[in-house]
Write a protein that holds these residues in place. Structure first.
Motif, short mmCIF file in Angstrom:
data_model
loop_
_atom_site.label_atom_id
_atom_site.label_comp_id
_atom_site.label_asym_id
_atom_site.label_seq_id
_atom_site.Cartn_x
_atom_site.Cartn_y
_atom_site.Cartn_z
N VAL A 1 -2.78 7.13 8.48
CA VAL A 1 -1.46 6.63 8.89
C VAL A 1 -0.40 7.29 8.01
O VAL A 1 -0.18 6.87 6.87
CB VAL A 1 -1.38 5.10 8.76
N PRO A 2 0.27 8.32 8.49
CA PRO A 2 1.28 9.01 7.68
C PRO A 2 2.48 8.12 7.38
O PRO A 2 2.83 7.23 8.15
CB PRO A 2 1.69 10.19 8.57
N PHE A 3 3.12 8.37 6.24
CA PHE A 3 4.38 7.71 5.93
C PHE A 3 5.36 8.75 5.39
O PHE A 3 4.95 9.78 4.87
CB PHE A 3 4.20 6.56 4.94
N ASP A 4 6.65 8.45 5.55
CA ASP A 4 7.68 9.35 5.02
C ASP A 4 8.62 8.56 4.12
O ASP A 4 8.37 7.38 3.82
CB ASP A 4 8.44 10.08 6.15
N GLN A 5 9.68 9.20 3.66
CA GLN A 5 10.56 8.56 2.68
C GLN A 5 11.22 7.31 3.25
O GLN A 5 11.45 6.33 2.53
CB GLN A 5 11.62 9.55 2.19
N SER A 6 11.54 7.31 4.54
CA SER A 6 12.15 6.12 5.13
C SER A 6 11.19 4.94 5.11
O SER A 6 11.61 3.79 4.93
CB SER A 6 12.61 6.41 6.56
N ASP A 7 9.89 5.21 5.28
CA ASP A 7 8.89 4.14 5.19
C ASP A 7 8.79 3.61 3.76
O ASP A 7 8.64 2.41 3.54
CB ASP A 7 7.52 4.66 5.64
N VAL A 8 8.86 4.52 2.78
CA VAL A 8 8.83 4.11 1.38
C VAL A 8 10.03 3.23 1.07
O VAL A 8 9.91 2.17 0.43
CB VAL A 8 8.79 5.34 0.45
N GLY B 1 1.72 8.59 -5.93
CA GLY B 1 0.95 9.82 -6.13
C GLY B 1 1.10 10.82 -5.02
O GLY B 1 0.39 11.83 -5.00
N ALA B 2 1.99 10.55 -4.07
CA ALA B 2 2.17 11.45 -2.94
C ALA B 2 3.33 12.39 -3.17
O ALA B 2 4.08 12.29 -4.14
CB ALA B 2 2.40 10.63 -1.67
N ALA B 3 3.48 13.31 -2.25
CA ALA B 3 4.52 14.32 -2.37
C ALA B 3 5.91 13.74 -2.18
O ALA B 3 6.88 14.22 -2.74
CB ALA B 3 4.28 15.44 -1.37
N GLY B 4 6.00 12.68 -1.34
CA GLY B 4 7.28 12.00 -1.16
C GLY B 4 8.22 12.65 -0.18
O GLY B 4 9.29 12.12 0.08
N GLY B 5 7.86 13.76 0.41
CA GLY B 5 8.75 14.44 1.35
C GLY B 5 8.56 13.94 2.77
O GLY B 5 7.84 13.00 3.04
N GLY B 6 9.25 14.59 3.71
CA GLY B 6 9.15 14.21 5.11
C GLY B 6 7.75 14.44 5.65
O GLY B 6 7.06 15.36 5.23
N PRO C 1 -0.99 14.35 1.29
CA PRO C 1 -1.10 13.11 0.53
C PRO C 1 -0.24 11.96 1.04
O PRO C 1 -0.44 10.82 0.61
CB PRO C 1 -0.66 13.52 -0.88
N ASN C 2 0.71 12.24 1.92
CA ASN C 2 1.63 11.19 2.38
C ASN C 2 1.02 10.39 3.53
O ASN C 2 1.51 10.40 4.66
CB ASN C 2 2.96 11.80 2.83
N SER C 3 -0.06 9.67 3.26
CA SER C 3 -0.67 8.85 4.29
C SER C 3 -1.54 7.77 3.66
O SER C 3 -2.04 7.93 2.54
CB SER C 3 -1.52 9.70 5.24
N LEU C 4 -1.70 6.67 4.41
CA LEU C 4 -2.66 5.64 4.08
C LEU C 4 -3.94 5.92 4.86
O LEU C 4 -3.88 6.46 5.96
CB LEU C 4 -2.12 4.26 4.45
N ILE C 5 -5.08 5.54 4.29
CA ILE C 5 -6.36 5.85 4.91
C ILE C 5 -7.19 4.57 5.02
O ILE C 5 -7.49 3.94 4.01
CB ILE C 5 -7.13 6.91 4.10
N ARG D 1 0.82 -1.21 0.00
CA ARG D 1 0.00 0.00 0.00
C ARG D 1 0.85 1.26 0.00
O ARG D 1 0.52 2.24 -0.67
CB ARG D 1 -0.95 0.00 1.20
N ILE D 2 1.93 1.26 0.77
CA ILE D 2 2.80 2.43 0.80
C ILE D 2 3.41 2.68 -0.57
O ILE D 2 3.47 3.81 -1.05
CB ILE D 2 3.88 2.28 1.88
N ILE D 3 3.87 1.62 -1.21
CA ILE D 3 4.48 1.77 -2.53
C ILE D 3 3.48 2.34 -3.53
O ILE D 3 3.79 3.25 -4.30
CB ILE D 3 5.05 0.43 -3.02
N GLY D 4 2.25 1.82 -3.49
CA GLY D 4 1.22 2.32 -4.40
C GLY D 4 0.84 3.75 -4.11
O GLY D 4 0.71 4.57 -5.03
#
Length: 234
Positions: free
Chosen positions: A218-225, A67-72, A141-145, A60-63
């Motif tokens: 559930v937010p994610f950042d570049q380290s999660d990606v 489309g997310a911003a990809g930043g911190g 946009p950097n989150s799963l819902i 899910r994070i990869i998908g």
């Protein structure tokens, strides 16, 4: 160094209960008990999948990252999103809290104003509130819902299970219709499952608390990606 959110799923529910039962209001700094974490039915833990998301995070994070911003996405920005969600939903009955030890946001949509009794059609008067929630989700946009549906114990198990699924899907579909990327959203119904009760089903007030839909962010950042890509590569 930031502890990876991937380890949260392995932390026991007891440990998370201790860290999530009290939350800090990012606007005031006040510590308070979250009614979305502790309930009257024996202190049950709510919030759907505590410490995790529907179907797991890796794919899910990869998908979603495409489309997310990809930043911190830590610290201030998450606090800012909580602050804005509370401002945008003020007076609607919506409750916004931190869960999973401050690693996620839970938006509790109340019974009565979101749906009519026994219905999964979103009330027209509540759609403006959901529009503002959707706008917030697209802004960050950097989150799963995850969208979770629950009922009280009135009626048959099968009816309640189906109604909880229909309501969760209705909210998820509405958010995507307002521009939230489908890659970020999953939904699930829990029916009257007492493990997720936040109120006492023996009282009218408790049953009203149990009839709800929750949006977990559930937010994610570049380290999660990076971790998700590495895990998928393995």
């Amino acid at each position: 160094m930031k502890t990876s959110r991937f380890f949260l799923a392995g932390i026991s529910a007891v440990a998370l209960l201790g860290t999530s039962a009290c939350v800090t209001d990012p606007n005031t700094g006040e510590r308070k008990v979250s009614r979305t974490v502790l309930g009257g039915a024996g202190g049950a833990i709510a919030g759907g999948l505590l410490g995790g998301v529907i179907g797991g995070k890796t794919g899910r994070i990869i998908g979603a990252a495409a489309g997310a911003a990809g930043g911190g996405y830590v610290g201030y920005r998450m606090d800012q999103q909580i602050k804005e969600l509370r401002e945008q939903t003020a007076g609607s009955g919506v409750d916004v809290t931190e869960v999973d030890g401050g690693e996620a946001i839970l938006v509790n949509l109340p019974d009565g104003v979101t749906f009519a009794t026994g219905s999964y059609t979103i009330n027209q008067t509540f759609r403006n509130t959901l529009d503002r929630v959707a706008e917030n989700l697209t802004q960050y946009p950097n989150s799963l819902i995850d969208v979770y549906g629950y009922t009280d114990s009135t009626g048959s198990d099968s009816f309640n299970q189906r109604l909880s699924e229909q309501r969760a899907q209705a909210v998820a579909d509405y958010l995507t219709s307002r521009g939230v990327a489908t890659s970020r959203i999953r939904w699930q119904g829990f029916g009257e499952d007492t493990r997720y009760a936040v109120g006492d089903n023996n009282t009218a007030e408790g049953r009203a608390l149990n009839r709800r839909v929750e949006i977990k962010i559930v937010p994610f950042d570049q380290s999660d990606v990076n971790a998700a890509q590495q895990a998928q590569g393995n």
